[in-house]
Design a protein around this motif. Structure first.
Motif, mmCIF file in Angstrom:
data_model
loop_
_atom_site.group_PDB
_atom_site.id
_atom_site.type_symbol
_atom_site.label_atom_id
_atom_site.label_comp_id
_atom_site.label_asym_id
_atom_site.label_seq_id
_atom_site.Cartn_x
_atom_site.Cartn_y
_atom_site.Cartn_z
ATOM 1 N N ASN A 232 29.096 21.417 37.392
ATOM 2 C CA ASN A 232 28.350 22.483 38.054
ATOM 3 C C ASN A 232 28.968 23.843 37.722
ATOM 4 O O ASN A 232 29.449 24.562 38.595
ATOM 5 C CB ASN A 232 28.367 22.228 39.568
ATOM 6 N N PRO A 233 28.958 24.190 36.429
ATOM 7 C CA PRO A 233 29.676 25.401 36.012
ATOM 8 C C PRO A 233 29.124 26.687 36.640
ATOM 9 O O PRO A 233 29.880 27.620 36.905
ATOM 10 C CB PRO A 233 29.519 25.423 34.485
ATOM 11 N N HIS A 234 27.807 26.694 36.912
ATOM 12 C CA HIS A 234 27.226 27.917 37.471
ATOM 13 C C HIS A 234 27.775 28.234 38.860
ATOM 14 O O HIS A 234 27.870 29.395 39.244
ATOM 15 C CB HIS A 234 25.698 27.806 37.526
ATOM 16 N N SER A 235 28.127 27.194 39.604
ATOM 17 C CA SER A 235 28.632 27.463 40.958
ATOM 18 C C SER A 235 29.988 28.180 40.898
ATOM 19 O O SER A 235 30.287 29.026 41.733
ATOM 20 C CB SER A 235 28.748 26.158 41.761
ATOM 21 N N ILE A 236 30.781 27.839 39.894
ATOM 22 C CA ILE A 236 32.086 28.487 39.733
ATOM 23 C C ILE A 236 31.855 29.953 39.335
ATOM 24 O O ILE A 236 32.486 30.867 39.865
ATOM 25 C CB ILE A 236 32.923 27.807 38.613
ATOM 26 N N LEU A 237 30.926 30.110 38.387
ATOM 27 C CA LEU A 237 30.628 31.458 37.896
ATOM 28 C C LEU A 237 30.083 32.333 39.025
ATOM 29 O O LEU A 237 30.499 33.493 39.190
ATOM 30 C CB LEU A 237 29.604 31.340 36.751
ATOM 31 N N GLU A 238 29.197 31.768 39.827
ATOM 32 C CA GLU A 238 28.613 32.536 40.933
ATOM 33 C C GLU A 238 29.708 32.946 41.930
ATOM 34 O O GLU A 238 29.770 34.104 42.362
ATOM 35 C CB GLU A 238 27.524 31.716 41.645
ATOM 36 N N GLY A 239 30.598 31.991 42.244
ATOM 37 C CA GLY A 239 31.709 32.296 43.145
ATOM 38 C C GLY A 239 32.580 33.413 42.598
ATOM 39 O O GLY A 239 32.991 34.334 43.321
ATOM 40 N N LEU A 240 32.816 33.371 41.292
ATOM 41 C CA LEU A 240 33.680 34.362 40.653
ATOM 42 C C LEU A 240 33.053 35.767 40.718
ATOM 43 O O LEU A 240 33.736 36.746 41.007
ATOM 44 C CB LEU A 240 33.934 33.954 39.193
ATOM 45 N N ILE A 241 31.741 35.827 40.458
ATOM 46 C CA ILE A 241 31.087 37.144 40.469
ATOM 47 C C ILE A 241 31.097 37.724 41.890
ATOM 48 O O ILE A 241 31.313 38.926 42.084
ATOM 49 C CB ILE A 241 29.636 37.065 39.920
ATOM 50 N N ILE A 242 30.900 36.841 42.874
ATOM 51 C CA ILE A 242 30.948 37.300 44.269
ATOM 52 C C ILE A 242 32.340 37.855 44.586
ATOM 53 O O ILE A 242 32.489 38.919 45.194
ATOM 54 C CB ILE A 242 30.575 36.146 45.223
ATOM 55 N N GLY A 243 33.367 37.130 44.124
ATOM 56 C CA GLY A 243 34.742 37.594 44.332
ATOM 57 C C GLY A 243 34.978 38.942 43.668
ATOM 58 O O GLY A 243 35.624 39.833 44.240
ATOM 59 N N ALA A 244 34.439 39.081 42.454
ATOM 60 C CA ALA A 244 34.613 40.333 41.716
ATOM 61 C C ALA A 244 33.994 41.499 42.485
ATOM 62 O O ALA A 244 34.581 42.583 42.605
ATOM 63 C CB ALA A 244 33.964 40.215 40.329
ATOM 64 N N TYR A 245 32.813 41.256 43.021
ATOM 65 C CA TYR A 245 32.123 42.296 43.795
ATOM 66 C C TYR A 245 32.955 42.680 45.025
ATOM 67 O O TYR A 245 33.119 43.856 45.347
ATOM 68 C CB TYR A 245 30.746 41.765 44.211
ATOM 69 N N ALA A 246 33.525 41.669 45.672
ATOM 70 C CA ALA A 246 34.293 41.936 46.890
ATOM 71 C C ALA A 246 35.552 42.745 46.600
ATOM 72 O O ALA A 246 35.903 43.642 47.360
ATOM 73 C CB ALA A 246 34.655 40.623 47.580
ATOM 74 N N VAL A 247 36.254 42.429 45.503
ATOM 75 C CA VAL A 247 37.515 43.141 45.248
ATOM 76 C C VAL A 247 37.319 44.378 44.374
ATOM 77 O O VAL A 247 38.231 45.194 44.238
ATOM 78 C CB VAL A 247 38.599 42.236 44.617
ATOM 79 N N GLY A 248 36.125 44.510 43.784
ATOM 80 C CA GLY A 248 35.868 45.672 42.938
ATOM 81 C C GLY A 248 36.325 45.470 41.501
ATOM 82 O O GLY A 248 36.783 46.402 40.849
ATOM 83 N N ALA A 249 36.210 44.238 41.015
ATOM 84 C CA ALA A 249 36.569 43.954 39.619
ATOM 85 C C ALA A 249 35.306 43.910 38.770
ATOM 86 O O ALA A 249 34.234 43.547 39.257
ATOM 87 C CB ALA A 249 37.295 42.616 39.533
ATOM 88 N N HIS A 250 35.459 44.313 37.508
ATOM 89 C CA HIS A 250 34.306 44.268 36.609
ATOM 90 C C HIS A 250 34.543 43.364 35.415
ATOM 91 O O HIS A 250 33.718 43.275 34.513
ATOM 92 C CB HIS A 250 33.918 45.677 36.169
#
Lengths: 634, 210
Positions: A232-250
């Motif tokens: 389920n690679p997309h779930s990892i990717l989705e989690g990562l993008i959410i984390g990036a948004y929260a911490v302000g990473a691009h």
């Protein structure tokens, strides 16, 4: 493929995909995870395609390779929907029968079903198999529902809705708040609260920040991260993008070991698909938020699972840990704030966002919330991946889900937490599984490896095994780890080969204490397998040292094989199969093992017919003298 | 730079931000032993002989004095029973590699370390990395490096670079606390030098012009 430039367009696309799915249309899902592929899943999928074509059913039946549902012991696993019929250990030769019976006539192929060994009953539906029934599969259950290579399948089950919610309905602070409220703790080893790392990074003044997935799973016997990232690679990717948004990473990285080729392929494919749909890259879903991600293949060093070593490796240098007196969340990759979380941690994020922290915290104990995936391996009837709420007991996992110890053997210990963890004895089996309880018992949660051992396992040898593993896997930078492991291995090897001496246990403890000065967590926790076995199985150490005896009859140099003259029927089985030609036999003559020639391979012990049981293993006592020639005739 | 107050071995110490515990201790006349530490090089924290005990929020923990930055109100013990025990084992472990190192002998005396406690492993190298780091950070040549990992880790000169760079430099030699470097270098040299009768290797490398 059209870019989805707004949350509405994402929902439209999802509706379109779902509309095309006919829930009554039969679907054959075959696990295409690494374990099942190794036992022939690709051939099974090919056989289904050929067979369906032969029957002209290609358009009426879907076939897909899915992620790993976890019951690896019985792979390849085939699930047939609707009806959720679960067939185990399916071979290509079984396929025609499945198609003609199950697909065409809606009948069940009885012989491929799970048989409950306790009751002899056959179980048709996956969810009723005891292995699955006693789990709480919040994360793993998605694996079998989707083709790991299809973004449409992920969208169909609600994929990227959490990302859309975060980008358009939540401020980064809200996301932080939700994760904090969930008290999600890192699933990779230490159990550090995810929100703390996130908050530290977010508050760091440096505008360049990174988020990273740690997919450098390396504990012996552990494969839960592999199953998630492959399945389920997309779930990892989705989690990562959410984390990036929260911490302000691009920018983000996925550090995945190259020994997981399918995981590398699937995560790269997922990123490409997500980029085509506008779910990763510039202006995600038209929100103005940019995020790019790169996959970095690890070269296979175990130590690179350690955060600072992983970051050093990401920078293109040899993967060695560096001092972390300033957290990597503040000063990580190229000295920029970097949030590193394990695969399973990231996989939890979209669910927490979608279902809320309150949903997440209903599972688990006071200090450890949610579920945890373990890879249950070793001397256990049901090998595989197990997802349980934190707080269940070890006994429930081993007996109810794992089905106990095979072959009527007695349980001895369970090793959790990999080389940094420890061995937990039977007396502690009612321990509840969470981060803090396992640490208190001298082991640790680790990433979720759970190795079950039975009475035939020597605990000193197990400690030696883990230290031997670390001898090659320590980076070698700091003295306490490099030299401590070297000396520990020497002592343990002596003990397991009958050369142990008084004071060895104390020396091991002294070395362990000095390793507290090691640079990173690998070195600091390396003595755990030794200390925990000394703590719970000191008598085994003492038997090796004082009586030259291995109580488990496992240490080769300390055991001997012997044929009981009263039981030997001169059948010749062991005589014929001994690879060292160490058995002297003959018609109607009691067989005798030449101890000088014996290599202790154990073949005679294994092949001696059960009704005779004439070959025995002995340790700590002299081998009885061979039967005198005149008394050998039967 | 702001002032930071902390306590080392019962003494009140005023340090400035960014200082390490080794530096702060030095400023009040307390010596924390070091082996892999070098003023000109990036902090490394490899040998751990500078291990000290600090109390963080009431919890004691072992840290490397050469890299741990001073913190407000930190309590540091440079010679606790635990610290001495750890240093003793570390010295004994290093003596198994380099029994004749003068620096190690001095430390052995101080901490009561037995140089014969562990079986000898005659590599002569204690992996302090001074040569490797000096060559990389100061000389920027990378002629010597670490190869392999764990117990098999060792230093090695890379002939392609060493053949060109090392003959006129050798600045890493005096840094080595065990004389291991010379051994390794001599080995590398012997591997690189052509047999006398062959009369040079025919290439233009400076190493063979002597």
């Amino acid at each position: 493929m059209t870019r989805l430039s707004s949350p509405e367009k994402l929902e439209c696309a999802r509706k379109e995909i779902v509309a095309k799915i006919d829930p009554s249309k039969p679907c054959i899902s075959v696990c295409a995870g690494a374990g099942c592929l190794a036992s022939g899943a690709a051939e099974v999928i090919a056989a289904f395609k050929t067979e369906l074509e032969f029957h002209g059913l290609t358009t009426e039946v879907n076939t897909r390779g899915t992620g790993c549902p976890g019951f690896c012991e019985r792979g390849p696993i085939v699930m047939i929907y609707p009806g959720e019929i679960c067939y185990l250990q399916v071979k290509p030769a079984d396929v025609p029968e499945i198609v003609s019976h199950t697909i065409k006539e809606k009948k069940v192929v009885e012989r491929l079903l799970y048989v409950n060994p306790a009751t002899g009953e056959k179980v048709t539906r996956e969810s009723e198999i005891p292995f699955y029934k006693n789990q709480q599969r919040n994360i793993l259950s998605e694996n079998i529902r989707l083709d790991s290579k299809s973004i449409d399948d992920y969208l169909a089950i609600g994929g990227y809705s959490a990302l859309s919610k975060v980008l358009f309905q939540m401020k980064p602070e809200d996301v932080m708040g939700e994760i904090k409220k969930s008290n999600l703790r890192g699933r990779g080893g230490g159990g550090f609260p995810a929100w703390r790392k996130w908050e530290e990074s977010r508050n760091a003044p440096d505008p360049i920040k990174y988020v990273i997935v740690n997919a450098d799973e390396g504990d012996p016997g552990a494969f839960m991260d592999r199953a998630l990232i492959e399945g389920n690679p997309h779930s990892i990717l989705e989690g990562l993008i959410i984390g990036a948004y929260a911490v302000g990473a691009h920018e983000g990285f996925i550090y995945v070991r190259q020994e997981y080729p399918l995981a590398v392929v699937n995560i790269n494919l997922a990123i490409r698909q997500a980029a085509e749909r506008g779910l990763v890259g510039k202006d995600i879903l038209g929100s103005g938020f940019d995020f790019t991600v790169k996959v970095h293949m690890g070269a296979g060093a175990f130590v690179c699972g350690e955060s600072s070593a992983l970051m050093t490796a990401l920078e293109g240098r040899a993967g060695e840990p560096r001092p972390k007196y300033i957290h990597t969340a503040v000063k990580g990759v190229w000295d920029h704030p970097s949030v590193l979380n394990n695969v399973e941690t990231w996989a939890n994020v979209p669910q927490i966002i979608n279902k809320g922290a309150d949903w997440f915290t209903q599972y688990g104990t006071e200090g450890s919330k949610g579920t945890k995936i373990f890879s249950l391996v070793g001397k256990i009837s049901n090998t595989g991946l197990v997802e349980v709420p934190m707080g269940v007991t070890l006994r429930e996992i081993i007996e109810k889900i794992g089905g106990g110890i095979p072959g009527g053997k007695k349980f001895k210990a369970v090793q959790t937490g990999g080389p940094s963890g420890g061995c937990i004895p039977e007396a502690q089996l009612d321990l509840v599984v969470d981060f803090d309880q396992l640490t208190k018992a001298g082991s640790m949660m680790g990433s979720g490896g759970m190795i079950v051992m039975d009475e035939d396992t020597c605990m000193v040898d197990i400690a030696r095994y883990f230290i031997d593993f670390l001898k090659d896997e320590s980076c070698g930078k700091c003295t306490p780890c490099r030299e401590g492991i070297r000396q520990m291995l020497r002592v343990l090897t002596n003990i397991t080969t009958g050369k142990g001496k008084e004071g060895d246990i104390e020396l091991l403890e002294e070395l362990a204490e000095s390793m507290g000065a090691a640079l990173c967590a690998l070195g600091k926790s390396a003595p755990n397998p030794v200390l925990s076995t000394i703590r719970y199985f000191r008598d085994e150490y003492e038997a090796h040292i004082r009586q030259q005896r291995c109580p488990a009859l496992a240490c080769k140099e300390m055991i001997a094989f012997h044929i009981d003259p009263a039981k030997c029927k001169a059948c010749g089985t062991c005589f014929k199969q001994c690879p060292a030609e160490a058995i002297e036999g003959g018609k109607k003559r009691i067989h005798v093992i030449d101890q000088e020639k014996c290599t202790k391979c154990g073949t005679c012990f294994d092949v001696c017919p059960k009704q005779f049981g004439a070959v025995g293993k002995i340790s700590g006592e002299p081998v009885p003298p061979p039967v005198p020639e005149e008394k050998r005739a039967l | 730079m702001s002032e930071i107050h902390l306590q080392i071995d019962g003494k009140d110490v005023v340090a400035s931000e960014g200082m390490t515990l080794v530096d702060a201790a030095k400023s009040v006349g307390i010596t924390i032993p070091t082996l892999c530490h070098h003023e000109k090089l990036e902090p490394y924290g490899g040998c751990r002989i500078c291990t000290v005990e600090v109390e963080v929020r009431g919890w004691p923990k072992l840290v490397a004095g050469c890299i741990y930055p001073v913190e407000k109100d930190l309590v540091v013990r440079t010679r606790s029973e635990k610290v001495d025990k750890v240093r003793k084992v570390l010295v004994e472990e290093m003596l198994a590699h380099a029994p004749d190192s003068e620096q190690l002998k001095v430390l052995a005396e101080e901490y009561g370390a037995d140089k014969d406690r562990f079986d000898k492993h005659p590599s002569f190298c204690i992996h302090c990395g001074l040569c490797v780091r000096y060559c990389a950070e100061i000389k920027k040549k990378h002629a010597v490096g670490f190869v392999d990992r764990g117990s098999n880790r060792e230093i090695s000169f890379f002939p392609e670079i060493a053949g060109k760079e090392c003959w006129d430099c050798k600045e890493c030699f005096p840094l080595c606390p065990t004389s291991a470097l010379q051994a390794a270098y001599v080995l590398a040299e012997s591997l690189m030098s052509p047999p006398e009768e062959a009369g040079g290797c025919g290439c233009s490398c400076s190493g063979h012009k002597k």
